[in-house]
Design a protein around this motif. Structure first.
Motif, mmCIF file in Angstrom:
data_model
loop_
_atom_site.group_PDB
_atom_site.id
_atom_site.type_symbol
_atom_site.label_atom_id
_atom_site.label_comp_id
_atom_site.label_asym_id
_atom_site.label_seq_id
_atom_site.Cartn_x
_atom_site.Cartn_y
_atom_site.Cartn_z
ATOM 1 N N SER A 1 3.844 -2.605 4.561
ATOM 2 C CA SER A 1 4.637 -3.821 4.771
ATOM 3 C C SER A 1 5.887 -3.811 3.909
ATOM 4 C CB SER A 1 3.798 -5.053 4.414
ATOM 5 O OG SER A 1 3.680 -5.161 2.998
ATOM 6 N N SER A 2 6.760 -4.778 4.148
ATOM 7 C CA SER A 2 7.910 -5.006 3.286
ATOM 8 C C SER A 2 7.446 -5.602 1.961
ATOM 9 C CB SER A 2 8.880 -5.971 3.957
ATOM 10 O OG SER A 2 9.282 -5.476 5.205
ATOM 11 N N ARG A 3 8.316 -5.563 0.989
ATOM 12 C CA ARG A 3 8.006 -6.133 -0.321
ATOM 13 C C ARG A 3 8.022 -7.661 -0.265
ATOM 14 N NH1 ARG A 3 11.442 -4.492 -5.627
ATOM 15 N NH2 ARG A 3 10.215 -2.595 -5.301
ATOM 16 N N TYR B 1 5.925 -8.154 -7.882
ATOM 17 C CA TYR B 1 6.078 -7.774 -6.482
ATOM 18 C C TYR B 1 4.907 -6.929 -5.997
ATOM 19 C CZ TYR B 1 7.892 -3.409 -8.512
ATOM 20 O OH TYR B 1 8.055 -2.253 -9.229
ATOM 21 N N GLN B 2 4.664 -7.026 -4.696
ATOM 22 C CA GLN B 2 3.557 -6.319 -4.063
ATOM 23 C C GLN B 2 3.933 -5.940 -2.634
ATOM 24 O OE1 GLN B 2 -0.310 -6.282 -5.597
ATOM 25 N NE2 GLN B 2 1.451 -5.688 -6.813
ATOM 26 N N GLN B 3 3.199 -4.948 -2.123
ATOM 27 C CA GLN B 3 3.268 -4.592 -0.713
ATOM 28 C C GLN B 3 1.840 -4.369 -0.221
ATOM 29 O OE1 GLN B 3 6.504 -1.540 -1.640
ATOM 30 N NE2 GLN B 3 6.967 -2.014 0.484
ATOM 31 N N MET B 4 1.675 -4.391 1.075
ATOM 32 C CA MET B 4 0.365 -4.131 1.654
ATOM 33 C C MET B 4 0.457 -2.925 2.560
ATOM 34 S SD MET B 4 -2.058 -6.519 4.016
ATOM 35 C CE MET B 4 -1.529 -5.804 5.552
ATOM 36 N N VAL C 1 -4.881 -1.855 1.472
ATOM 37 C CA VAL C 1 -4.627 -1.769 0.029
ATOM 38 C C VAL C 1 -3.384 -2.584 -0.293
ATOM 39 C CG1 VAL C 1 -3.901 -0.233 -1.849
ATOM 40 C CG2 VAL C 1 -5.718 0.483 -0.309
ATOM 41 N N THR C 2 -3.452 -3.357 -1.368
ATOM 42 C CA THR C 2 -2.294 -4.111 -1.845
ATOM 43 C C THR C 2 -1.879 -3.542 -3.192
ATOM 44 O OG1 THR C 2 -3.104 -6.098 -0.737
ATOM 45 C CG2 THR C 2 -1.436 -6.425 -2.428
ATOM 46 N N GLY C 3 -0.585 -3.315 -3.359
ATOM 47 C CA GLY C 3 -0.101 -2.768 -4.631
ATOM 48 C C GLY C 3 1.382 -2.501 -4.565
ATOM 49 N N ASN D 1 -9.903 -2.344 0.719
ATOM 50 C CA ASN D 1 -10.815 -3.226 1.465
ATOM 51 C C ASN D 1 -10.931 -2.732 2.898
ATOM 52 O OD1 ASN D 1 -11.184 -5.169 -0.657
ATOM 53 N ND2 ASN D 1 -9.104 -5.850 -0.251
ATOM 54 N N THR D 2 -12.145 -2.802 3.437
ATOM 55 C CA THR D 2 -12.362 -2.385 4.821
ATOM 56 C C THR D 2 -11.944 -3.500 5.769
ATOM 57 O OG1 THR D 2 -14.261 -1.125 4.048
ATOM 58 C CG2 THR D 2 -14.072 -1.436 6.417
ATOM 59 N N VAL D 3 -11.112 -3.156 6.740
ATOM 60 C CA VAL D 3 -10.634 -4.134 7.731
ATOM 61 C C VAL D 3 -11.421 -3.991 9.033
ATOM 62 C CG1 VAL D 3 -8.634 -4.934 9.055
ATOM 63 C CG2 VAL D 3 -8.321 -4.110 6.725
ATOM 64 N N VAL D 4 -11.594 -2.752 9.497
ATOM 65 C CA VAL D 4 -12.302 -2.477 10.762
ATOM 66 C C VAL D 4 -13.105 -1.192 10.598
ATOM 67 C CG1 VAL D 4 -11.994 -1.789 13.181
ATOM 68 C CG2 VAL D 4 -10.572 -3.588 12.260
ATOM 69 N N ILE D 5 -14.353 -1.219 11.096
ATOM 70 C CA ILE D 5 -15.148 0.018 11.147
ATOM 71 C C ILE D 5 -15.538 0.259 12.595
ATOM 72 C CG2 ILE D 5 -17.243 1.210 10.394
ATOM 73 C CD1 ILE D 5 -17.322 -0.647 7.976
ATOM 74 N N ARG D 6 -15.161 1.450 13.123
ATOM 75 C CA ARG D 6 -15.565 1.871 14.458
ATOM 76 C C ARG D 6 -16.159 3.264 14.356
ATOM 77 N NH1 ARG D 6 -11.425 0.745 19.209
ATOM 78 N NH2 ARG D 6 -11.883 2.959 19.371
ATOM 79 N N GLU D 7 -16.762 3.708 15.435
ATOM 80 C CA GLU D 7 -17.368 5.043 15.414
ATOM 81 C C GLU D 7 -16.343 6.131 15.150
ATOM 82 O OE1 GLU D 7 -20.033 6.780 18.448
ATOM 83 O OE2 GLU D 7 -20.829 4.732 18.597
#
Length: 198
Positions: free
Chosen positions: A155-157, A88-91, A130-132, A117-123
């Motif tokens: 997130s949900s499992r 099982y995992q969640q995000m 992260v998934t785990g 992991n980088t999703v969005v970079i803004r100023e």
């Protein structure tokens, strides 16, 4: 001595999702059982959906829950598993001030350590994914809170049963035995009894 409560993951295979979550929720609310996590997604076969529900209860209570859920007409089958029987995992998403990441090497190392992991970079902010498992996700949450964490969501499992062959093989076997009939379009109760007899 009363049996101890532990996490159980219910995998509920259903034909139709319309109004089904409400029917399942009523079963839990009547028994005053809290849902730790609920996820809904397509399964490995078209037109069959899968609910993944996490509860913290005794084995006896969970056994009764499974029986009650399986009485719902749209439900094919319910599997109940403890944590060592599933993968099982969640995000999770973490929004952190970009200035902190740029200035503090410790934050960068921390994110690397958790495989973020980088999703969005803004100023003004950066969003990491992260998934785990829940414990890892919460540990990183506590760490990032020290560095001005702006926002967090988990997130949900989702879970795969280690010993399960899923429903796909069972449906394919049924089609092989009677190729003229599509099991999904058969009368529902007939399908339910043929595919999921234990």
């Amino acid at each position: 001595m009363n049996p101890l409560k532990e996490e159980h993951t219910l995998s509920v295979y259903t034909e139709n999702m319309v109004g089904l979550l409400n029917k399942i929720s009523i079963i839990f609310s009547r028994r005053k059982i809290n849902l730790e996590s609920v996820n809904t997604s397509p399964s490995e076969i078209e037109n069959i959906y899968r609910f993944t529900i996490v509860v913290n209860e005794t084995p006896e209570v969970v056994k009764n829950l499974v029986r009650q859920i399986e009485k719902i007409v749209d439900v094919f089958k319910v599997y109940s598993n403890v944590n060592d029987e599933i993968i099982y995992q969640q995000m999770a998403l973490y929004k952190v001030p970009t200035s902190v990441i740029m200035k503090d090497v410790k934050v960068e190392r921390l994110l690397r350590e958790y495989g973020a992991n980088t999703v969005v970079i803004r100023e003004d902010y950066t969003v990491f994914e992260v998934t785990g498992q829940k414990e890892e996700i919460n540990k990183l949450l506590k760490e990032l809170d020290k560095y001005g964490l702006i926002e967090f969501v988990r997130s949900s499992r989702i879970a795969i049963i280690k010993s399960s062959e899923g429903v796909h093989k069972k449906v394919l076997n049924m089609e092989k035995n009677d190729p003229r009939k599509s099991p999904i379009n058969n009368e529902f109760l007939s399908l339910k009894s043929k595919i999921f007899q234990m």
